[in-house]
Design a protein around this motif. Structure first.
Motif: not given
Length: 89
Positions: A1-4, A34-37, A43-46
């Motif tokens: 994951r990526e966070l600030r 869903f997954y995170y782009k 978030k994007a729906k599969i």
């Protein structure tokens, strides 16, 4: 994951993990489509068909102590399933 990261002043990629140390009587799961782009940070729906297993085996998510406790019963169950499959042949 990526966070600030405020300490770094930039986005930081991190990896976290959790293990199950005690199996609950009931396990509630949320099966999402869903997954995170990361490129658009959303978030994007599969849209394609998603299949989920009928049986959820959480053994790989358990702590080593719990795996050792579960191992005898697990081996017995797997052996029974193999024997039943051989009898159907």
């Amino acid at each position: 994951r990526e966070l600030r990261s405020e300490a770094l002043g930039a986005d930081a990629i991190f990896e976290g993990s959790s293990r199950i140390s005690k199996l609950p009587e009931y396990l509630t799961t949320q099966l999402v489509r869903f997954y995170y782009k990361t490129d658009i940070r959303a978030k994007a729906k599969i849209l394609r068909a998603v299949t989920f297993p009928v049986v959820l085996d959480v053994y790989e998510f358990c702590t080593e102590e719990l795996k050792n406790e579960l191992e005898p019963a697990r081996k017995l169950k797997l052996k029974r399933e193999d024997d039943e499959a051989l009898q159907r042949m």
